[in-house]
Design an enzyme around this catalytic site. Structure first.
Site, PDB file in Angstrom:
ATOM      1  N   SER A 152       0.860  -1.178   0.112  1.00 17.36           N
ATOM      2  CA  SER A 152      -0.022  -0.063   0.002  1.00 17.36           C
ATOM      3  C   SER A 152       0.793   1.310   0.035  1.00 17.36           C
ATOM      4  CB  SER A 152      -0.844  -0.031   1.344  1.00 17.36           C
ATOM      5  OG  SER A 152      -1.519   1.254   1.526  1.00 17.36           O
ATOM      6  N   TYR A 165      -2.342  -0.735  10.125  1.00 19.74           N
ATOM      7  CA  TYR A 165      -2.283  -1.189   8.585  1.00 19.74           C
ATOM      8  C   TYR A 165      -1.164  -0.597   7.943  1.00 19.74           C
ATOM      9  CZ  TYR A 165      -3.886  -1.575   3.831  1.00 19.74           C
ATOM     10  OH  TYR A 165      -4.273  -1.668   2.332  1.00 19.74           O
TER      11      TYR A 165
HETATM   12  P1  NDP Z   1     -11.419  -6.721   0.350  1.00 21.41           P
HETATM   13  O1  NDP Z   1     -11.891  -6.318   1.787  1.00 21.41           O
HETATM   14  O2  NDP Z   1     -12.400  -6.399  -0.708  1.00 21.41           O
HETATM   15  O3  NDP Z   1     -10.901  -8.102   0.313  1.00 21.41           O
HETATM   16  C1  NDP Z   1     -10.053  -8.574   1.074  1.00 21.41           C
HETATM   17  C2  NDP Z   1      -9.851 -10.230   0.828  1.00 21.41           C
HETATM   18  O4  NDP Z   1      -9.119 -10.653   2.061  1.00 21.41           O
HETATM   19  C3  NDP Z   1     -11.390 -10.708   1.118  1.00 21.41           C
HETATM   20  O5  NDP Z   1     -11.384 -11.925   0.072  1.00 21.41           O
HETATM   21  C4  NDP Z   1     -11.374 -11.234   2.508  1.00 21.41           C
HETATM   22  O6  NDP Z   1     -12.222 -12.213   2.636  1.00 21.41           O
HETATM   23  C5  NDP Z   1     -10.167 -11.683   2.753  1.00 21.41           C
HETATM   24  N1  NDP Z   1      -9.872 -11.708   4.026  1.00 21.41           N
HETATM   25  C6  NDP Z   1      -9.873 -10.965   5.140  1.00 21.41           C
HETATM   26  N2  NDP Z   1      -9.592 -11.351   6.369  1.00 21.41           N
HETATM   27  C7  NDP Z   1      -9.378 -12.712   6.218  1.00 21.41           C
HETATM   28  C8  NDP Z   1      -9.169 -13.788   7.210  1.00 21.41           C
HETATM   29  N3  NDP Z   1      -9.181 -13.673   8.483  1.00 21.41           N
HETATM   30  N4  NDP Z   1      -8.937 -14.911   6.504  1.00 21.41           N
HETATM   31  C9  NDP Z   1      -8.861 -15.100   5.215  1.00 21.41           C
HETATM   32  N5  NDP Z   1      -9.386 -14.212   4.155  1.00 21.41           N
HETATM   33  C10 NDP Z   1      -9.491 -12.885   4.849  1.00 21.41           C
HETATM   34  O7  NDP Z   1     -10.193  -5.913   0.121  1.00 21.41           O
HETATM   35  P2  NDP Z   1      -9.237  -5.302  -1.166  1.00 21.41           P
HETATM   36  O8  NDP Z   1      -9.746  -6.246  -2.287  1.00 21.41           O
HETATM   37  O9  NDP Z   1      -9.438  -3.958  -1.252  1.00 21.41           O
HETATM   38  O10 NDP Z   1      -8.114  -5.601  -0.531  1.00 21.41           O
HETATM   39  C11 NDP Z   1      -7.019  -6.758  -1.204  1.00 21.41           C
HETATM   40  C12 NDP Z   1      -5.589  -6.147  -0.851  1.00 21.41           C
HETATM   41  O11 NDP Z   1      -5.288  -5.070  -1.399  1.00 21.41           O
HETATM   42  C13 NDP Z   1      -5.255  -5.933   0.874  1.00 21.41           C
HETATM   43  O12 NDP Z   1      -4.219  -6.765   1.089  1.00 21.41           O
HETATM   44  C14 NDP Z   1      -5.415  -4.636   0.833  1.00 21.41           C
HETATM   45  O13 NDP Z   1      -4.824  -3.914   1.942  1.00 21.41           O
HETATM   46  C15 NDP Z   1      -4.547  -4.087  -0.451  1.00 21.41           C
HETATM   47  N6  NDP Z   1      -5.055  -2.852  -0.800  1.00 21.41           N
HETATM   48  C16 NDP Z   1      -5.991  -2.370  -1.145  1.00 21.41           C
HETATM   49  C17 NDP Z   1      -6.455  -1.080  -1.565  1.00 21.41           C
HETATM   50  C18 NDP Z   1      -7.716  -0.393  -1.949  1.00 21.41           C
HETATM   51  O14 NDP Z   1      -7.963   0.602  -2.226  1.00 21.41           O
HETATM   52  N7  NDP Z   1      -8.716  -1.542  -2.185  1.00 21.41           N
HETATM   53  C19 NDP Z   1      -5.436   0.114  -1.553  1.00 21.41           C
HETATM   54  C20 NDP Z   1      -3.978  -0.460  -1.220  1.00 21.41           C
HETATM   55  C21 NDP Z   1      -3.897  -1.865  -0.940  1.00 21.41           C
HETATM   56  P3  NDP Z   1     -14.138 -11.983   2.890  1.00 21.41           P
HETATM   57  O15 NDP Z   1     -14.498 -11.850   1.551  1.00 21.41           O
HETATM   58  O16 NDP Z   1     -14.709 -13.119   3.793  1.00 21.41           O
HETATM   59  O17 NDP Z   1     -14.252 -10.532   3.484  1.00 21.41           O
END
Ligand code: NDP
Length: 253
Positions: A152, A165
């Site tokens: 990020s 985070y």
């Molecule tokens: P989402 O919240 O849409 O998706 C996150 C995913 O991680 C989901 O599939 C979620 O599962 C899964 N997850 C969360 N907790 C757990 C857990 N305990 N065990 C297993 N799976 C888990 O987030 P994004 O798609 O936005 O983010 C994806 C990545 O990108 C992350 O690492 C985030 O930090 C990074 N990021 C995102 C940005 C953004 O603007 N969106 C910017 C910078 C970085 P479930 O579907 O069950 O919730």
């Protein structure tokens, strides 16, 4: 990124995606299969995992395996057991996309609760590390393994209120750099992607006041997600790539 690979870019490749049930991870899993890879899916929600798998199969894509794995329970032993289960369906991995992540509380450091801090570190750092240790032997069986972490902009430059985070994403960048150096004489490359502000549920919870229509969608980021897994990035390691290089961090205006 203007990158238009052939549809067979990932033919014969098997890629594991964590957090494949929503947002960027779901889109990446779908995209990899559209470009001929087989995927191994992981997620913590049975129904969402089933839906992702069904969406891939409906398009004619291939799912090598689909694993329910709540990363809050990701001990080193559980990750080794998970790797053994993965090995049953995929004897080698050509790519691992560490995408699953949690946001924690957007609040000043002084207000970060110990519980949330620990949870963010458990998912974003510890689970990612234990999984990496367990999956490395499968990645090293590939002649061109690609290990990709999700970073990020606050993992490179600290910003007020991003608390656990931001710190977890600095750790992610560090983990990538150490591993890239350790494996620099092998066929394994290790890199980070910073997606940049993207229209997902995590982004909406970080910035509830933001207009999501002003943000790129996960699909818009996929050229870079494909490039890091395909042969065109074969010599790149130890790098942190931006999916939206011209984007200014912060709320979309
Ligand atoms: P989402 O919240 O849409 O998706 C996150 C995913 O991680 C989901 O599939 C979620 O599962 C899964 N997850 C969360 N907790 C757990 C857990 N305990 N065990 C297993 N799976 C888990 O987030 P994004 O798609 O936005 O983010 C994806 C990545 O990108 C992350 O690492 C985030 O930090 C990074 N990021 C995102 C940005 C953004 O603007 N969106 C910017 C910078 C970085 P479930 O579907 O069950 O919730």
């Amino acid at each position: 990124m203007h990158y238009q690979p052939q549809r067979d870019l990932l033919l014969g490749r098997t890629i594991l995606v964590t957090g494949a049930t929503d947002g960027i991870g779901r889109e990446a899993a779908l995209t990899y299969t559209r470009f001929s890879a087989k995927v191994v899916l992981t997620g913590r929600d049975t129904e969402k995992l089933r839906q992702t798998e069904a969406a891939i199969i409906a398009e004619g894509g291939q799912v090598a395996g689909s694993f329910l794995f709540d990363l809050t329970s990701a001990t080193p032993e559980r990750c080794m057991e998970f790797a053994r289960q993965v090995e049953q369906v995929a004897p080698l991995l050509d790519g691992v996309l560490h995408n699953a992540g949690v946001l924690g509380d957007v609040a000043p450091m002084v207000e970060q609760t110990a519980q949330t801090w620990q949870h963010v570190m458990d998912i974003n750092v510890n689970a990612t590390f234990f999984l990496t240790q367990a999956l490395l032997p499968l990645l090293l069986r590939s002649d061109a393994g690609s290990l990709v972490f999700t970073s990020s902009s606050v993992g490179r430059q600290g910003r007020a209120n991003w608390g656990a985070y931001a710190v977890s994403k600095f750790a992610t960048e560090g983990m990538m750099q150490v591993l890239a150096d350790e494996y620099k004489h092998t066929s394994l490359r290790v890199n980070c992607i910073n997606p940049g502000g993207t229209r997902t549920k995590m982004r909406a919870s970080a910035f509830p006041q933001e207009d999501p229509n002003k943000l790129k969608t996960p699909a818009d980021l996929m050229p870079l997600y494909l490039w890091v897994m395909g042969d065109d990035s074969r010599r790149k390691t130890g790098m942190s790539f931006d999916a939206q290089p011209n984007r200014k961090p912060g709320i979309a205006e």
